[in-house]
Enzyme design. Structure first.
Site, PDB file in Angstrom:
ATOM      1  N   CYS A   1      17.485  55.079  58.416  1.00  0.00           N
ATOM      2  CA  CYS A   1      16.939  56.271  59.048  1.00  0.00           C
ATOM      3  C   CYS A   1      16.648  57.388  58.004  1.00  0.00           C
ATOM      4  CB  CYS A   1      18.174  56.740  60.108  1.00  0.00           C
ATOM      5  SG  CYS A   1      19.450  57.366  59.341  1.00  0.00           S
TER       6      CYS A   1
ATOM      7  N   ARG B   1      17.797  65.665  70.554  1.00  0.00           N
ATOM      8  CA  ARG B   1      18.923  64.585  70.672  1.00  0.00           C
ATOM      9  C   ARG B   1      20.269  65.246  70.661  1.00  0.00           C
ATOM     10  NH1 ARG B   1      18.151  60.744  65.725  1.00  0.00           N
ATOM     11  NH2 ARG B   1      19.841  59.735  66.908  1.00  0.00           N
TER      12      ARG B   1
ATOM     13  N   ASP C   1      27.708  67.028  59.160  1.00  0.00           N
ATOM     14  CA  ASP C   1      26.839  67.519  59.961  1.00  0.00           C
ATOM     15  C   ASP C   1      26.610  68.865  60.032  1.00  0.00           C
ATOM     16  OD1 ASP C   1      26.210  65.022  60.776  1.00  0.00           O
ATOM     17  OD2 ASP C   1      27.584  64.792  62.667  1.00  0.00           O
TER      18      ASP C   1
ATOM     19  N   PRO D   1      24.155  51.167  56.265  1.00  0.00           N
ATOM     20  CA  PRO D   1      24.276  50.006  56.744  1.00  0.00           C
ATOM     21  C   PRO D   1      25.611  49.691  57.881  1.00  0.00           C
ATOM     22  CG  PRO D   1      25.122  50.110  54.549  1.00  0.00           C
ATOM     23  CD  PRO D   1      24.311  51.513  54.973  1.00  0.00           C
ATOM     24  N   VAL D   2      25.661  48.692  58.320  1.00  0.00           N
ATOM     25  CA  VAL D   2      26.781  48.362  59.453  1.00  0.00           C
ATOM     26  C   VAL D   2      27.668  47.331  58.862  1.00  0.00           C
ATOM     27  CG1 VAL D   2      25.705  49.448  61.411  1.00  0.00           C
ATOM     28  CG2 VAL D   2      25.224  47.027  60.867  1.00  0.00           C
ATOM     29  N   ASP D   3      27.474  47.016  57.806  1.00  0.00           N
ATOM     30  CA  ASP D   3      28.414  45.805  57.050  1.00  0.00           C
ATOM     31  C   ASP D   3      29.731  45.831  57.495  1.00  0.00           C
ATOM     32  OD1 ASP D   3      28.054  47.967  55.419  1.00  0.00           O
ATOM     33  OD2 ASP D   3      29.175  47.112  53.844  1.00  0.00           O
ATOM     34  N   GLN D   4      30.426  47.219  57.522  1.00  0.00           N
ATOM     35  CA  GLN D   4      31.875  47.358  57.853  1.00  0.00           C
ATOM     36  C   GLN D   4      32.241  47.008  59.301  1.00  0.00           C
ATOM     37  OE1 GLN D   4      33.970  48.101  55.256  1.00  0.00           O
ATOM     38  NE2 GLN D   4      32.002  47.777  54.338  1.00  0.00           N
TER      39      GLN D   4
ATOM     40  N   LYS E   1      28.475  65.327  71.841  1.00  0.00           N
ATOM     41  CA  LYS E   1      27.354  64.098  71.724  1.00  0.00           C
ATOM     42  C   LYS E   1      28.252  62.930  71.120  1.00  0.00           C
ATOM     43  CE  LYS E   1      24.285  63.626  68.246  1.00  0.00           C
ATOM     44  NZ  LYS E   1      24.533  62.444  67.723  1.00  0.00           N
ATOM     45  N   ASN E   2      28.748  63.142  70.028  1.00  0.00           N
ATOM     46  CA  ASN E   2      29.196  62.015  69.150  1.00  0.00           C
ATOM     47  C   ASN E   2      30.681  61.526  69.866  1.00  0.00           C
ATOM     48  OD1 ASN E   2      27.205  62.228  67.398  1.00  0.00           O
ATOM     49  ND2 ASN E   2      28.511  63.138  65.753  1.00  0.00           N
TER      50      ASN E   2
ATOM     51  N   ARG F   1      20.629  54.994  66.081  1.00  0.00           N
ATOM     52  CA  ARG F   1      21.331  54.057  65.365  1.00  0.00           C
ATOM     53  C   ARG F   1      22.872  53.784  66.058  1.00  0.00           C
ATOM     54  NH1 ARG F   1      22.637  52.762  60.614  1.00  0.00           N
ATOM     55  NH2 ARG F   1      24.880  53.309  60.944  1.00  0.00           N
TER      56      ARG F   1
ATOM     57  N   ILE G   1      28.683  62.213  51.551  1.00  0.00           N
ATOM     58  CA  ILE G   1      28.454  61.126  52.707  1.00  0.00           C
ATOM     59  C   ILE G   1      27.145  60.382  52.713  1.00  0.00           C
ATOM     60  CG2 ILE G   1      28.908  60.611  55.296  1.00  0.00           C
ATOM     61  CD1 ILE G   1      31.233  61.983  54.146  1.00  0.00           C
TER      62      ILE G   1
HETATM   63  C1  UD1 Z   1      28.916  59.439  62.526  1.00  0.00           C
HETATM   64  C2  UD1 Z   1      28.182  60.408  63.280  1.00  0.00           C
HETATM   65  C3  UD1 Z   1      27.230  61.144  62.671  1.00  0.00           C
HETATM   66  C4  UD1 Z   1      27.792  61.719  61.180  1.00  0.00           C
HETATM   67  C5  UD1 Z   1      28.706  60.746  60.230  1.00  0.00           C
HETATM   68  C6  UD1 Z   1      29.533  61.079  59.369  1.00  0.00           C
HETATM   69  C7  UD1 Z   1      28.186  59.482  65.443  1.00  0.00           C
HETATM   70  C8  UD1 Z   1      27.347  58.914  66.548  1.00  0.00           C
HETATM   71  N1  UD1 Z   1      27.563  59.757  64.262  1.00  0.00           N
HETATM   72  O1  UD1 Z   1      27.610  58.422  61.919  1.00  0.00           O
HETATM   73  O2  UD1 Z   1      26.779  62.215  63.313  1.00  0.00           O
HETATM   74  O3  UD1 Z   1      26.948  62.446  60.238  1.00  0.00           O
HETATM   75  O4  UD1 Z   1      29.573  59.907  61.281  1.00  0.00           O
HETATM   76  O5  UD1 Z   1      30.293  62.082  59.840  1.00  0.00           O
HETATM   77  O6  UD1 Z   1      29.422  59.813  65.656  1.00  0.00           O
HETATM   78  N2  UD1 Z   1      28.615  52.978  55.807  1.00  0.00           N
HETATM   79  C9  UD1 Z   1      28.326  51.910  55.312  1.00  0.00           C
HETATM   80  N3  UD1 Z   1      28.812  50.661  55.952  1.00  0.00           N
HETATM   81  C10 UD1 Z   1      29.104  50.567  57.452  1.00  0.00           C
HETATM   82  C11 UD1 Z   1      29.329  51.976  58.072  1.00  0.00           C
HETATM   83  C12 UD1 Z   1      28.906  52.949  57.251  1.00  0.00           C
HETATM   84  O7  UD1 Z   1      27.991  51.507  54.145  1.00  0.00           O
HETATM   85  O8  UD1 Z   1      29.232  49.679  58.000  1.00  0.00           O
HETATM   86  C13 UD1 Z   1      28.437  54.130  55.085  1.00  0.00           C
HETATM   87  C14 UD1 Z   1      27.359  55.129  55.480  1.00  0.00           C
HETATM   88  O9  UD1 Z   1      25.910  54.602  55.034  1.00  0.00           O
HETATM   89  C15 UD1 Z   1      27.437  56.582  55.153  1.00  0.00           C
HETATM   90  C16 UD1 Z   1      29.058  56.661  55.298  1.00  0.00           C
HETATM   91  O10 UD1 Z   1      29.308  55.051  55.372  1.00  0.00           O
HETATM   92  O11 UD1 Z   1      27.119  56.655  53.860  1.00  0.00           O
HETATM   93  C17 UD1 Z   1      29.447  56.950  56.559  1.00  0.00           C
HETATM   94  O12 UD1 Z   1      29.011  56.738  57.629  1.00  0.00           O
HETATM   95  P1  UD1 Z   1      29.629  56.204  59.328  1.00  0.00           P
HETATM   96  O13 UD1 Z   1      30.810  57.242  59.314  1.00  0.00           O
HETATM   97  O14 UD1 Z   1      29.332  55.179  59.594  1.00  0.00           O
HETATM   98  O15 UD1 Z   1      28.273  57.530  60.025  1.00  0.00           O
HETATM   99  P2  UD1 Z   1      28.037  56.977  61.340  1.00  0.00           P
HETATM  100  O16 UD1 Z   1      29.425  56.562  62.150  1.00  0.00           O
HETATM  101  O17 UD1 Z   1      26.874  56.290  61.549  1.00  0.00           O
END
Ligand code: UD1
Length: 417
Positions: A117, A397, A305, A123-126, A22-23, A93, A327
């Site tokens: 969620c 899902r 996961d 967040p998606v700030d990065q 899926k990912n 997301r 995480i």
């Molecule tokens: C992806 C996976 C999810 C897995 C996760 C961690 C997909 C579709 N989903 O989720 O199954 O659990 O990786 O291995 O591939 N963060 C920020 N700002 C950002 C981005 C991330 O603060 O802009 C934080 C997140 O809140 C979290 C950490 O960074 O605490 C890691 O998140 P991230 O690796 O981005 O998870 P996803 O990519 O959403």
């Protein structure tokens, strides 16, 4: 709403085939937005998240042709609506993954902010910071990220933390940018490598995927390609845990042990015998598992996961395990449900102490997120009597035909309304 009814106590045994990841599939579906030529994919799993992503890119103008099996062709010649609306993003997301590709191809994108969620704020700030470094003008208006750039420019991006979809989004933005982009502190997850392989087949120039330093030379355009999605390592790990917990013996096919070192090491430590060939993994469980402590970290360490599934297997193991989640800040919702089945779990912030009990007892429990629901399935398979899991849309899902696959392994599992 569908529920899953499990009659526990049967050791799993037999063969089961693992589906595409899926990912890996989610970002790769978005890669089609980068070219006007067809992208042909195989080993695409039939999952609700995949259907959501296909609807999302479909309403942008992408033509989707399914082969009735696990293959599909994506044609984004007619891409005309670079918008990801709230109604779709709120259910998944990972919809944020369209952002980088849309800005790169269309010069503009509006994507609803995913918001929080169940497992944390996320967040998606990065993602935004990286696009800004590439010269995009990014604003957040009325709950939407609005990004614009006539052509993105290569840049050096250092992410504050390891982010999987962040790395994927920025990689997709960079492949059509003007010049060289360097992503430092990049996620090393195998799904990032699978996306890079697909983009490379489409004509992108990417070096270093799978390490924490990815270098991308932007090109003028990408072309069509054919790509097979990698096997799902988390589905693989979940079936290994289910077999281990029930004292079973299974062989998983169409998968690979090479992405699962941390998980396989822990299952061996718990007493399982595991034999791997290039496309198969066989597991034989001991009469009772030993407790194993885990700490979640970015790949190649133990995956978040798989944390919930290991909490389930530890709940009946011999001894006490410490489970540390590093995480996500709120990823222990399954613990209270496992306690309802008789598990002995003490929570303290991001730590859970699990003391194995001789048996669990069936009860009605509620799935709260995808991997939490997997841990409840495992617990239901171990428990004496009937376990009824509510809200299994979470399970749908990420697990393809789960009741059929478990039934193949001898489990008594039924979907009820
Ligand atoms: C992806 C996976 C999810 C897995 C996760 C961690 C997909 C579709 N989903 O989720 O199954 O659990 O990786 O291995 O591939 N963060 C920020 N700002 C950002 C981005 C991330 O603060 O802009 C934080 C997140 O809140 C979290 C950490 O960074 O605490 C890691 O998140 P991230 O690796 O981005 O998870 P996803 O990519 O959403």
């Amino acid at each position: 709403m569908d529920k899953l009814l499990i009659q526990g106590g049967v050791p799993l045994s037999g063969d089961v085939a693992i589906s595409g990841a899926k990912n890996a599939a989610l970002p790769i579906l978005c890669a089609c937005l980068l070219t006007s030529e067809p992208l042909q994919l195989t080993n695409v799993p039939h999952l609700n998240d995949i259907a959501t992503m296909l609807r999302l890119i479909g309403q942008m103008g992408v033509e989707v042709t399914m082969d009735g099996n696990d293959g599909l062709i994506l044609d984004s010649r007619g891409l005309n609506n670079p918008l990801a609306p709230y109604e779709m993003v709120k259910t998944m997301r990972a919809s944020i993954l369209v952002l980088g590709a849309l800005v790169a191809r269309c010069g503009e994108a509006r994507v609803s902010l995913p918001g929080g969620c169940a497992i944390g704020a996320r967040p998606v700030d990065q993602h935004i910071k990286g696009l800004q470094a590439m010269g995009a003008e990014v604003g957040v208006e009325h709950g939407y990220v609005h990004a614009k750039a006539s052509r993105l420019k290569g840049a050096r991006i250092v992410t504050d933390m390891v982010t999987v979809t962040g790395t994927e989004n920025l990689m997709m933005a960079a492949v059509l940018a003007d010049g060289e982009t360097v992503i430092e502190n990049a996620a090393r997850e195998p799904e990032v490598v699978d996306l890079a392989n697909c983009l490379t087949a489409m004509g992108a120039h990417i070096v270093g995927a799978g390490t924490d330093l990815i270098v991308i030379q932007g090109v003028e355009r990408l072309h069509g390609a054919t790509h097979a999605i990698m096997p799902d390592r988390i589905e693989t790990g979940t079936y290994l845990c289910a077999a281990a917990a029930t004292g079973g013996s299974v062989r998983l096919t169409q998968t690979s042990a090479s992405y699962l070192d941390a998980v396989i090491d822990k299952l061996r430590e718990a007493g399982c015998e595991i034999a791997c060939t290039p496309n198969e993994i066989a597991l034989k469980a001991p009469a009772r598992l030993k407790a194993v402590s885990v700490r979640t970290e970015p790949y190649p360490a133990f995956p978040t996961d798989m944390q919930a599934q290991f909490m389930a297997i530890n709940s009946v193991a011999d001894g006490t395990a410490l489970i540390r989640e590093t995480i996500f800040e709120n990823r222990f919702m399954h613990a209270v449900e496992l306690i309802r089945l008789g598990a002995n779990i003490k929570l303290d912030g991001n730590n859970a102490v699990v003391t194995g009990v001789p048996r669990l007892d069936g009860a009605t429990v509620m799935a709260t997120d995808l991997r939490a629901s997997a841990s409840l399935v495992i617990a239901g398979l171990i428990a004496q009597g009937e376990t009824l899991i509510e809200r299994i849309y979470h399970l749908d899902r990420g697990y393809e035909r789960i009741e059929e696959k478990l039934a193949r392994l001898g489990a008594s599992v039924r979907r009820v309304r």
